[in-house]
Design a protein around this motif. Structure first.
Motif, PDB file in Angstrom:
ATOM      1  N   ASP A 178      23.744 -19.822   0.679  1.00 15.57           N
ATOM      2  CA  ASP A 178      22.549 -20.240  -0.082  1.00 15.57           C
ATOM      3  C   ASP A 178      21.753 -21.477   0.699  1.00 15.57           C
ATOM      4  N   VAL A 179      22.409 -22.324   1.493  1.00 17.55           N
ATOM      5  CA  VAL A 179      21.744 -23.511   1.939  1.00 17.55           C
ATOM      6  C   VAL A 179      22.590 -23.834   3.325  1.00 17.55           C
ATOM      7  N   VAL A 180      21.748 -24.231   4.465  1.00 17.15           N
ATOM      8  CA  VAL A 180      22.335 -24.750   5.848  1.00 17.15           C
ATOM      9  C   VAL A 180      22.094 -26.322   5.900  1.00 17.15           C
ATOM     10  N   VAL A 181      23.343 -26.955   5.976  1.00 19.48           N
ATOM     11  CA  VAL A 181      23.241 -28.177   6.599  1.00 19.48           C
ATOM     12  C   VAL A 181      23.334 -28.384   7.997  1.00 19.48           C
ATOM     13  N   LEU A 182      22.627 -28.928   8.641  1.00 20.42           N
ATOM     14  CA  LEU A 182      22.514 -28.822  10.227  1.00 20.42           C
ATOM     15  C   LEU A 182      22.781 -30.406  10.517  1.00 20.42           C
ATOM     16  N   LEU A 183      23.877 -30.567  11.130  1.00 22.33           N
ATOM     17  CA  LEU A 183      24.138 -31.983  11.796  1.00 22.33           C
ATOM     18  C   LEU A 183      23.815 -31.922  13.231  1.00 22.33           C
ATOM     19  N   LEU A 211      15.912 -21.947  13.158  1.00 25.03           N
ATOM     20  CA  LEU A 211      15.162 -21.244  12.504  1.00 25.03           C
ATOM     21  C   LEU A 211      14.529 -20.069  13.331  1.00 25.03           C
ATOM     22  N   ASP A 212      14.981 -19.791  14.502  1.00 28.78           N
ATOM     23  CA  ASP A 212      14.602 -18.688  15.143  1.00 28.78           C
ATOM     24  C   ASP A 212      15.047 -17.491  14.471  1.00 28.78           C
ATOM     25  N   GLY A 213      14.226 -16.585  13.665  1.00 29.91           N
ATOM     26  CA  GLY A 213      14.676 -15.592  13.145  1.00 29.91           C
ATOM     27  C   GLY A 213      14.435 -15.226  11.800  1.00 29.91           C
ATOM     28  N   PRO A 214      13.924 -13.939  11.353  1.00 26.29           N
ATOM     29  CA  PRO A 214      13.609 -13.909   9.978  1.00 26.29           C
ATOM     30  C   PRO A 214      14.205 -14.231   8.707  1.00 26.29           C
ATOM     31  N   ALA A 215      15.640 -13.795   9.157  1.00 26.44           N
ATOM     32  CA  ALA A 215      16.931 -13.933   7.985  1.00 26.44           C
ATOM     33  C   ALA A 215      16.981 -15.492   7.858  1.00 26.44           C
ATOM     34  N   ALA A 216      16.896 -16.394   8.891  1.00 26.69           N
ATOM     35  CA  ALA A 216      17.314 -17.884   8.626  1.00 26.69           C
ATOM     36  C   ALA A 216      16.171 -18.445   8.120  1.00 26.69           C
ATOM     37  N   ALA A 217      14.810 -18.139   8.290  1.00 28.49           N
ATOM     38  CA  ALA A 217      13.605 -18.558   7.709  1.00 28.49           C
ATOM     39  C   ALA A 217      13.695 -18.592   6.305  1.00 28.49           C
ATOM     40  N   ARG A 218      14.433 -17.758   5.679  1.00 27.39           N
ATOM     41  CA  ARG A 218      14.461 -17.834   4.255  1.00 27.39           C
ATOM     42  C   ARG A 218      15.366 -18.754   3.690  1.00 27.39           C
ATOM     43  N   VAL A 219      16.307 -19.147   4.364  1.00 29.30           N
ATOM     44  CA  VAL A 219      17.640 -20.176   3.949  1.00 29.30           C
ATOM     45  C   VAL A 219      17.253 -21.626   3.923  1.00 29.30           C
ATOM     46  N   LEU A 236      24.555 -35.690  -0.843  1.00 27.04           N
ATOM     47  CA  LEU A 236      24.420 -34.320  -0.114  1.00 27.04           C
ATOM     48  C   LEU A 236      24.567 -33.052  -1.042  1.00 27.04           C
ATOM     49  N   SER A 237      25.670 -33.076  -1.949  1.00 28.63           N
ATOM     50  CA  SER A 237      25.558 -32.051  -2.895  1.00 28.63           C
ATOM     51  C   SER A 237      24.435 -32.070  -3.557  1.00 28.63           C
ATOM     52  N   SER A 238      23.767 -32.738  -4.359  1.00 27.95           N
ATOM     53  CA  SER A 238      22.490 -32.891  -4.875  1.00 27.95           C
ATOM     54  C   SER A 238      21.591 -32.297  -4.198  1.00 27.95           C
ATOM     55  N   ALA A 239      21.545 -32.872  -2.812  1.00 29.56           N
ATOM     56  CA  ALA A 239      20.524 -32.297  -1.979  1.00 29.56           C
ATOM     57  C   ALA A 239      20.562 -31.056  -1.889  1.00 29.56           C
ATOM     58  N   VAL A 240      21.565 -30.476  -1.509  1.00 26.71           N
ATOM     59  CA  VAL A 240      22.169 -28.891  -1.387  1.00 26.71           C
ATOM     60  C   VAL A 240      21.683 -28.059  -2.867  1.00 26.71           C
ATOM     61  N   MET A 241      21.911 -28.486  -4.006  1.00 26.05           N
ATOM     62  CA  MET A 241      21.498 -27.883  -5.001  1.00 26.05           C
ATOM     63  C   MET A 241      19.968 -28.063  -5.231  1.00 26.05           C
ATOM     64  N   GLY A 242      19.390 -29.042  -4.843  1.00 22.76           N
ATOM     65  CA  GLY A 242      17.848 -29.281  -4.893  1.00 22.76           C
ATOM     66  C   GLY A 242      17.263 -28.424  -3.983  1.00 22.76           C
ATOM     67  N   ALA A 243      17.551 -27.939  -2.792  1.00 16.78           N
ATOM     68  CA  ALA A 243      17.239 -27.225  -1.884  1.00 16.78           C
ATOM     69  C   ALA A 243      17.105 -25.663  -2.423  1.00 16.78           C
ATOM     70  N   THR A 244      17.781 -25.310  -3.072  1.00 19.00           N
ATOM     71  CA  THR A 244      17.927 -23.963  -3.556  1.00 19.00           C
ATOM     72  C   THR A 244      16.630 -23.826  -4.572  1.00 19.00           C
ATOM     73  N   VAL A 245      16.256 -25.025  -5.150  1.00 22.28           N
ATOM     74  CA  VAL A 245      15.120 -24.714  -6.031  1.00 22.28           C
ATOM     75  C   VAL A 245      13.665 -25.363  -5.399  1.00 22.28           C
ATOM     76  N   GLN A 261      12.871 -31.763 -11.950  1.00 21.48           N
ATOM     77  CA  GLN A 261      13.668 -31.999 -12.968  1.00 21.48           C
ATOM     78  C   GLN A 261      14.023 -33.526 -13.153  1.00 21.48           C
ATOM     79  N   GLU A 262      13.935 -34.270 -11.943  1.00 25.70           N
ATOM     80  CA  GLU A 262      14.670 -35.558 -11.879  1.00 25.70           C
ATOM     81  C   GLU A 262      13.643 -36.354 -12.325  1.00 25.70           C
ATOM     82  N   ILE A 263      12.150 -36.057 -12.071  1.00 24.56           N
ATOM     83  CA  ILE A 263      11.205 -36.876 -12.260  1.00 24.56           C
ATOM     84  C   ILE A 263      10.823 -36.821 -13.730  1.00 24.56           C
TER      85      ILE A 263
END
Length: 214
Positions: free
Chosen positions: A48-53, A65-73, A108-117, A169-171
């Protein structure tokens, strides 16, 4: 949110170790599974989401992001870099940005959830770097005043909150407005600022990109 509905996160590490070995915890409300990715990154199915360290977010993000599949995540970058050039470029590419030492596992968990929307999250240090450089390179002046004067007092409140990394939502919770009302206001804001979306509007608002001609 039931366990079976929790998100699947890919943890992509270009270098270094992951500082949160206990994340996600068994009671995490959003994240249920984390899979590790090593360079060269190949996106697994069902993420659902990628966390890049990474130490160099711009280069690492380009490779990820090099690839069409990755661009959608959606992607959230975690890095020690906090210079504005890096923060702005990552933000322009639509990724969230958490500066190391400037967030907690719950954030971090909230950021992951927010990224999906569609919520592009910036940690406080990333926001501060963006604002400081904006003040230095685009020191307000008449152009910025004209831009801000295009918005109503309520719309300016919403932009201030949006620029700190909050989603609709937070706003709404902060301003005691419905999420639908916030989104309607955001649509009006984007039109007034001649912005393509939230990222572009925030960059204009902070002065990190040239303001529109008036």
């Amino acid at each position: 949110m039931r366990s079976s509905q929790r998100l699947s996160v890919a943890l992509a590490r270009s270098d270094g170790g992951w500082p949160h070995d206990d994340w996600p915890g068994p009671e995490d409300p959003y994240v249920g599974r984390v899979v590790s990715l090593e360079p060269p990154f190949r996106m697994p199915r069902g993420v659902d989401v990628v966390v890049l360290l990474c130490a160099d977010p711009v280069a690492a993000l380009a490779g990820l992001l090099d690839g069409p599949a990755a661009a959608r995540v959606p992607v959230i970058v975690v890095s020690g870099r906090r210079d504005t050039d890096t923060v702005v470029e990552v933000f322009r590419r639509g990724a969230g940005y958490l500066v190391e030492g400037d967030y907690c596992a719950c954030m971090l968990s909230s950021a992951v959830m927010g990224a999906t929307v569609g919520h592009t999250y910036l940690s406080p240090a990333a926001c501060a770097a963006l604002r400081e450089e904006a003040r230095r390179t685009h020191p307000g002046g008449e152009a910025m005043e004209r831009l801000r004067s295009l918005l109503s007092p309520r719309e300016r409140q919403i932009m201030e909150l949006l620029s700190t990394g909050l989603g609709a939502q937070e706003i709404g919770l902060r301003l005691r407005l419905s999420e639908k009302t916030v989104r309607n206001n955001l649509s009006n804001i984007y039109a007034k600022l001649d912005a393509r979306g939230g990222t572009d509007a925030v960059l204009r608002w902070l002065g990190a990109t040239p303001v529109l001609r008036t």
